[in-house]
Write an enzyme that holds these catalytic residues in place. Structure first.
Site, PDB file in Angstrom:
ATOM      1  N   HIS A 187       0.839  -1.192   0.000  1.00  0.00           N
ATOM      2  CA  HIS A 187       0.000   0.000   0.000  1.00  0.00           C
ATOM      3  C   HIS A 187       0.868   1.233   0.000  1.00  0.00           C
ATOM      4  O   HIS A 187       1.915   1.243   0.637  1.00  0.00           O
ATOM      5  CB  HIS A 187      -0.925   0.021   1.231  1.00  0.00           C
ATOM      6  CG  HIS A 187      -2.115   0.881   1.020  1.00  0.00           C
ATOM      7  ND1 HIS A 187      -2.082   2.242   1.208  1.00  0.00           N
ATOM      8  CD2 HIS A 187      -3.357   0.586   0.581  1.00  0.00           C
ATOM      9  CE1 HIS A 187      -3.258   2.738   0.903  1.00  0.00           C
ATOM     10  NE2 HIS A 187      -4.053   1.761   0.515  1.00  0.00           N
TER      11      HIS A 187
ATOM     12  N   ASP B 279      -8.044  -5.278  -0.494  1.00  0.00           N
ATOM     13  CA  ASP B 279      -8.501  -6.101  -1.619  1.00  0.00           C
ATOM     14  C   ASP B 279      -8.243  -7.591  -1.443  1.00  0.00           C
ATOM     15  O   ASP B 279      -8.886  -8.400  -2.094  1.00  0.00           O
ATOM     16  CB  ASP B 279      -7.815  -5.633  -2.910  1.00  0.00           C
ATOM     17  CG  ASP B 279      -8.265  -4.241  -3.292  1.00  0.00           C
ATOM     18  OD1 ASP B 279      -9.483  -4.045  -3.396  1.00  0.00           O
ATOM     19  OD2 ASP B 279      -7.409  -3.359  -3.455  1.00  0.00           O
TER      20      ASP B 279
HETATM   21  C1  LIG Z   1      -0.566  -0.588  -3.862  1.00  0.00           C
HETATM   22  C2  LIG Z   1       0.689  -0.303  -4.680  1.00  0.00           C
HETATM   23  C3  LIG Z   1       0.249   0.196  -6.059  1.00  0.00           C
HETATM   24  C4  LIG Z   1       1.493   0.793  -3.975  1.00  0.00           C
HETATM   25  O1  LIG Z   1       2.447   1.182  -4.857  1.00  0.00           O
HETATM   26  P1  LIG Z   1       3.688   2.103  -4.485  1.00  0.00           P
HETATM   27  O2  LIG Z   1       3.430   2.894  -3.261  1.00  0.00           O
HETATM   28  O3  LIG Z   1       4.007   2.839  -5.722  1.00  0.00           O
HETATM   29  O4  LIG Z   1       4.783   1.054  -4.093  1.00  0.00           O
HETATM   30  P2  LIG Z   1       5.887   0.503  -5.039  1.00  0.00           P
HETATM   31  O5  LIG Z   1       5.246  -0.125  -6.228  1.00  0.00           O
HETATM   32  O6  LIG Z   1       6.884   1.593  -5.283  1.00  0.00           O
HETATM   33  O7  LIG Z   1       6.509  -0.628  -4.120  1.00  0.00           O
HETATM   34  C5  LIG Z   1       7.658  -0.500  -3.299  1.00  0.00           C
HETATM   35  C6  LIG Z   1       8.436  -1.817  -3.375  1.00  0.00           C
HETATM   36  O8  LIG Z   1       7.605  -2.896  -2.917  1.00  0.00           O
HETATM   37  C7  LIG Z   1       7.377  -3.841  -3.970  1.00  0.00           C
HETATM   38  N1  LIG Z   1       5.978  -4.198  -3.956  1.00  0.00           N
HETATM   39  C8  LIG Z   1       4.943  -3.367  -3.697  1.00  0.00           C
HETATM   40  N2  LIG Z   1       3.787  -4.032  -3.779  1.00  0.00           N
HETATM   41  C9  LIG Z   1       4.109  -5.304  -4.098  1.00  0.00           C
HETATM   42  C10 LIG Z   1       3.350  -6.458  -4.323  1.00  0.00           C
HETATM   43  N3  LIG Z   1       2.017  -6.417  -4.233  1.00  0.00           N
HETATM   44  N4  LIG Z   1       3.973  -7.599  -4.634  1.00  0.00           N
HETATM   45  C11 LIG Z   1       5.322  -7.651  -4.727  1.00  0.00           C
HETATM   46  N5  LIG Z   1       6.107  -6.565  -4.525  1.00  0.00           N
HETATM   47  C12 LIG Z   1       5.504  -5.414  -4.221  1.00  0.00           C
HETATM   48  C13 LIG Z   1       7.704  -3.067  -5.252  1.00  0.00           C
HETATM   49  O9  LIG Z   1       8.062  -3.945  -6.297  1.00  0.00           O
HETATM   50  C14 LIG Z   1       8.827  -2.188  -4.797  1.00  0.00           C
HETATM   51  O10 LIG Z   1       9.988  -2.962  -4.720  1.00  0.00           O
HETATM   52  P3  LIG Z   1      11.407  -2.358  -5.162  1.00  0.00           P
HETATM   53  O11 LIG Z   1      11.646  -1.219  -4.201  1.00  0.00           O
HETATM   54  O12 LIG Z   1      12.325  -3.497  -5.013  1.00  0.00           O
HETATM   55  O13 LIG Z   1      11.219  -1.904  -6.581  1.00  0.00           O
HETATM   56  C15 LIG Z   1       1.554  -1.558  -4.807  1.00  0.00           C
HETATM   57  O14 LIG Z   1       1.867  -2.049  -3.515  1.00  0.00           O
HETATM   58  C16 LIG Z   1       0.895  -2.632  -5.643  1.00  0.00           C
HETATM   59  O15 LIG Z   1       0.997  -2.599  -6.883  1.00  0.00           O
HETATM   60  N6  LIG Z   1       0.171  -3.605  -4.992  1.00  0.00           N
HETATM   61  C17 LIG Z   1      -0.533  -4.593  -5.726  1.00  0.00           C
HETATM   62  C18 LIG Z   1      -1.832  -4.024  -6.250  1.00  0.00           C
HETATM   63  C19 LIG Z   1      -2.834  -3.810  -5.144  1.00  0.00           C
HETATM   64  O16 LIG Z   1      -3.071  -4.672  -4.324  1.00  0.00           O
HETATM   65  N7  LIG Z   1      -3.482  -2.627  -5.183  1.00  0.00           N
HETATM   66  C20 LIG Z   1      -4.523  -2.294  -4.253  1.00  0.00           C
HETATM   67  C21 LIG Z   1      -4.126  -1.198  -3.340  1.00  0.00           C
HETATM   68  S1  LIG Z   1      -5.347  -0.955  -2.073  1.00  0.00           S
END
Ligand SMILES: CC(C)(COP(=O)(O)OP(=O)(O)OC[C@H]1O[C@@H](n2cnc3c(N)ncnc32)[C@H](O)[C@@H]1OP(=O)(O)O)[C@@H](O)C(=O)NCCC(=O)NCCS
Length: 370
Positions: free
Chosen positions: A256, A307
């Site tokens: 998140h 979710d």
């Molecule tokens: C929610 C979300 C979009 C937040 O994104 P964000 O704040 O931009 O976080 P980031 O994507 O920069 O993630 C930070 C790190 O954690 C990792 N990470 C984050 N969510 C992850 C996941 N669900 N699975 C695996 N790795 C994940 C990223 O790959 C990143 O790793 P890195 O630093 O080695 O590149 C992201 O966690 C995600 O895509 N989750 C899955 C989709 C989801 O469940 N969305 C609903 C949100 S309520």
């Protein structure tokens, strides 16, 4: 000027609707845990719109308005009948909500009174639209909304045509409470940006639906179910998840932007998933979900978000997986419209800047010389 990717950590507005402070989510100052245990979705919607919990008579008035507004124009139903049967459910919702505006004579009325009324009207109509779409694509006639039912009960009733059982209604109602608002999430921000141009409430909600559709936001609950189906059985959890992690794939329903120590809504959905599994005599989805959580949290330190357990809850309730995100929209509509009303009350055009990274001093080249 330096850009912050994804606007992380940027405070873009003031708001008195919901807060996330030290990992605690509140609606109008009331802890989500308190609301999840004690409030109905209708009480929460009232709280978001009016800034206070309703009295018994205020709640009755809201419910009777929801009853009064729940039917949708026959033109919108006829329109849904023309959609391709395999169309994306959020694309269908986005189109249908846009078309609702065409048949609302007050659509362009920007008075506060008209906008509050439209928020309630949309709240009443969204479940009807989604249920109609779900039935029409299966060649069935839509079921008209029934007065006297809650938003949750009416939606389940319009989906199947049968009065839903109490456990299902309670579970969906609690899920609606948990998804109702979430500070400046992507879809709410999209809604506020749209209406800050003084565009109408329908345009704001259509923008929000478009933003919610994506798998990084509301689309994640459906993506979780796709993953559970791909895993197929509890025996496969370890191999499939380890392979995904090794391939650096994102595990849907984890992580998140704001919560780094866990999403406070997830535990309620986990409990609900467990209780529904027990009740229906099939714990597979719940057990698989817990196993996935163990692996992902153990290896990556990532916690489940709202979710993750929604997917097993909705599936156990017999809901098709491409209706999960539309259900999220039913709930979040209360938050979107509360934010739209707040934006109108204290509006300024939202127009940030971009850090330019393109070429400089470029010259126009006539087409024959390119
Ligand atoms: C929610 C979300 C979009 C937040 O994104 P964000 O704040 O931009 O976080 P980031 O994507 O920069 O993630 C930070 C790190 O954690 C990792 N990470 C984050 N969510 C992850 C996941 N669900 N699975 C695996 N790795 C994940 C990223 O790959 C990143 O790793 P890195 O630093 O080695 O590149 C992201 O966690 C995600 O895509 N989750 C899955 C989709 C989801 O469940 N969305 C609903 C949100 S309520």
């Amino acid at each position: 000027m330096t850009a912050t990717k994804g606007l992380e950590g940027i405070v873009a507005t003031t708001s008195s609707i919901s807060s996330i402070i030290d990992g605690v989510l509140t609606y109008r100052g009331i802890d989500i845990d308190d609301l999840a245990e004690n409030a109905t979705f209708e009480e929460v919607a009232y709280l978001l719109w009016y800034g206070k919990l309703p009295t018994a008579s205020e709640l009755e008035q809201l419910k009777s308005k929801l009853d009064q507004y729940a039917a949708i124009p026959s033109e919108v139903v006829e329109g849904i009948k023309l959609y391709p049967k395999d169309t994306n459910s959020m694309a269908a919702l986005r189109t249908a909500v846009s078309s609702l505006a065409l048949y609302d004579p007050a659509a362009q009325d920007m008075s506060k009174e008209a906008n509050v009324d439209k928020a309630i009207r949309l709240q009443a109509q969204l479940p009807t639209v989604i249920a109609a779409f779900a039935r029409i694509r299966e060649g069935k006639e839509p079921v008209a909304p029934k007065a006297g039912l809650s938003v949750a009960a009416n939606f389940l009733y319009m989906l199947s045509g049968d009065e839903p059982d109490e456990v299902a209604v309670k579970a969906l109602d609690q899920a609606l409470v948990l998804h109702a608002d979430h500070e400046l999430n992507a879809s709410t921000f999209a809604a506020r940006v749209t209406v800050a141009t003084l565009s109408d409430i329908y345009s704001g909600v259509v923008s929000a639906i478009g933003a919610l559709k994506g798998p990084l936001h509301g689309g994640a609950n459906e993506a979780v179910m796709v993953m559970l189906e791909e895993i197929g059985s509890p025996d496969n959890v370890e191999s499939v998840i380890n392979e995904k992690l090794a391939n650096k794939e994102k595990i849907m329903g984890f992580g998140h932007r704001v919560y780094k120590n866990g999403d406070p809504r997830a535990k309620h959905l986990q409990k609900m998933s467990q209780e529904l599994g027990k009740l229906k005599g099939n714990m597979d989805l719940y057990n698989m979900s817990v196993h996935i959580e163990d692996i992902v949290t153990g290896q990556k330190g990532l916690k489940p978000n709202v979710d993750f357990y929604s997917a097993s809850v909705y599936t156990t309730l017999g809901i098709q997986r491409d209706l999960f995100t539309p259900i999220f929209a039913i709930s979040r509509l209360s938050g979107w419209t509360a934010h739209i009303l707040e934006q109108y009350d204290n509006n300024r055009l939202i127009r940030p800047r971009a850090e330019y990274t393109g070429p400089s001093n470029a010259k126009f080249i006539p087409i024959e010389q390119r």
